[in-house]
Design a protein around this motif. Structure first.
Motif, PDB file in Angstrom:
ATOM      1  N   GLY A  16       0.998  -0.966  -0.215  1.00  0.00           N
ATOM      2  CA  GLY A  16      -0.212  -0.019   0.096  1.00  0.00           C
ATOM      3  C   GLY A  16       0.397   1.541  -0.008  1.00  0.00           C
ATOM      4  O   GLY A  16       1.002   2.374  -0.609  1.00  0.00           O
TER       5      GLY A  16
ATOM      6  N   CYS B  57       2.589   1.889  -3.406  1.00  0.00           N
ATOM      7  CA  CYS B  57       1.163   2.228  -4.469  1.00  0.00           C
ATOM      8  C   CYS B  57       1.149   4.025  -3.970  1.00  0.00           C
ATOM      9  O   CYS B  57       1.207   4.243  -4.732  1.00  0.00           O
ATOM     10  CB  CYS B  57      -0.079   1.691  -4.362  1.00  0.00           C
ATOM     11  SG  CYS B  57       0.201  -0.031  -5.095  1.00  0.00           S
TER      12      CYS B  57
ATOM     13  N   ALA C 221      -5.402   7.690  -2.327  1.00  0.00           N
ATOM     14  CA  ALA C 221      -6.116   6.747  -2.551  1.00  0.00           C
ATOM     15  C   ALA C 221      -5.490   5.221  -2.951  1.00  0.00           C
ATOM     16  O   ALA C 221      -5.774   4.643  -2.957  1.00  0.00           O
ATOM     17  CB  ALA C 221      -6.541   7.549  -4.072  1.00  0.00           C
ATOM     18  N   GLY C 222      -4.477   6.050  -3.871  1.00  0.00           N
ATOM     19  CA  GLY C 222      -2.981   4.495  -3.619  1.00  0.00           C
ATOM     20  C   GLY C 222      -2.819   4.329  -2.610  1.00  0.00           C
ATOM     21  O   GLY C 222      -2.482   2.765  -2.725  1.00  0.00           O
TER      22      GLY C 222
ATOM     23  N   VAL D 231      -4.725   3.712  -0.149  1.00  0.00           N
ATOM     24  CA  VAL D 231      -5.665   3.345   0.897  1.00  0.00           C
ATOM     25  C   VAL D 231      -6.377   1.388  -0.662  1.00  0.00           C
ATOM     26  O   VAL D 231      -6.359   0.972  -0.050  1.00  0.00           O
ATOM     27  CB  VAL D 231      -6.934   4.052   1.197  1.00  0.00           C
ATOM     28  CG1 VAL D 231      -8.384   3.552   1.845  1.00  0.00           C
ATOM     29  CG2 VAL D 231      -7.004   5.010   1.900  1.00  0.00           C
ATOM     30  N   GLY D 232      -5.963   2.322  -1.008  1.00  0.00           N
ATOM     31  CA  GLY D 232      -6.144   1.003  -2.637  1.00  0.00           C
ATOM     32  C   GLY D 232      -5.721  -0.078  -2.699  1.00  0.00           C
ATOM     33  O   GLY D 232      -5.792  -1.289  -2.289  1.00  0.00           O
TER      34      GLY D 232
ATOM     35  N   ALA E 278      -5.968  -2.098   1.130  1.00  0.00           N
ATOM     36  CA  ALA E 278      -6.916  -2.673   0.478  1.00  0.00           C
ATOM     37  C   ALA E 278      -6.505  -4.491  -0.183  1.00  0.00           C
ATOM     38  O   ALA E 278      -7.361  -5.399  -0.249  1.00  0.00           O
ATOM     39  CB  ALA E 278      -7.870  -1.821   0.469  1.00  0.00           C
ATOM     40  N   LEU E 279      -6.457  -4.154  -1.477  1.00  0.00           N
ATOM     41  CA  LEU E 279      -6.461  -4.849  -2.415  1.00  0.00           C
ATOM     42  C   LEU E 279      -5.176  -6.036  -1.634  1.00  0.00           C
ATOM     43  O   LEU E 279      -5.170  -7.242  -1.665  1.00  0.00           O
ATOM     44  CB  LEU E 279      -5.594  -4.447  -3.202  1.00  0.00           C
ATOM     45  CG  LEU E 279      -7.040  -3.967  -4.498  1.00  0.00           C
ATOM     46  CD1 LEU E 279      -6.805  -3.336  -5.816  1.00  0.00           C
ATOM     47  CD2 LEU E 279      -8.179  -4.835  -4.423  1.00  0.00           C
TER      48      LEU E 279
END
Length: 152
Positions: free
Chosen positions: A26, A29, A43-44, A46-47, A50-51
């Protein structure tokens, strides 16, 4: 519904270090999106976290259970009556049956981070699967539950 006399339920969770790696993914990203501004960076972060966390969680969600006279391992449900005598594998045996002794027709629920396993011959003549290989942190408890379920 009759439960086995010795219940067995194990979840092969991923090691804690993998969750740290998910957090680092994360962060990576977020750093990749840093030149685009603060909002893409967040956004990077969190996203990506999360992924990566979802991937670690789904890989570590495999369960091994002995319930209602059946062995439930991952998506497989095998009646205990169709299984032979279980064999506890130590660390060396686990690696051997995972690599050069492995049969491609076998059902294998393996996790490389679990050092021990149980190997069980499939005695059902209609089933082409020669054996079941299951990674487990408590092989003695699994074997005890399988033997108890067989006598019920």
């Amino acid at each position: 519904m009759q439960l086995s006399t010795v219940p067995y339920d194990e979840r092969l969770t991923a090691p804690r270090s993998w969750w740290g790696i998910a957090a680092l993914i994360g962060l990576a990203c977020a750093l990749m999106l840093l030149p685009l501004g603060t909002l893409p960076l967040l956004a990077g972060l969190v996203g990506g976290t999360a992924l990566a966390g979802l991937a670690v969680s789904s890989y570590g969600s495999a369960r091994v259970r002995v319930v209602n006279g059946a062995l439930a391992a991952g998506d497989a449900r095998i009646p205990v009556a169709a299984l032979g005598e279980p064999e506890i594998l130590d660390a060396a045996g686990t690696v051997a049956w995972r690599t050069h002794k492995a049969d491609p027709r076998a059902f294998m629920l393996m996790r490389s981070y679990v050092p021990t396993a149980v190997r069980i011959e499939v005695t059902d003549p209609a089933d082409p699967t020669p054996y079941v290989y299951l990674s487990t942190r408590t092989p003695e408890a699994l074997v005890t539950a399988l033997r108890a379920a067989r006598t019920v």
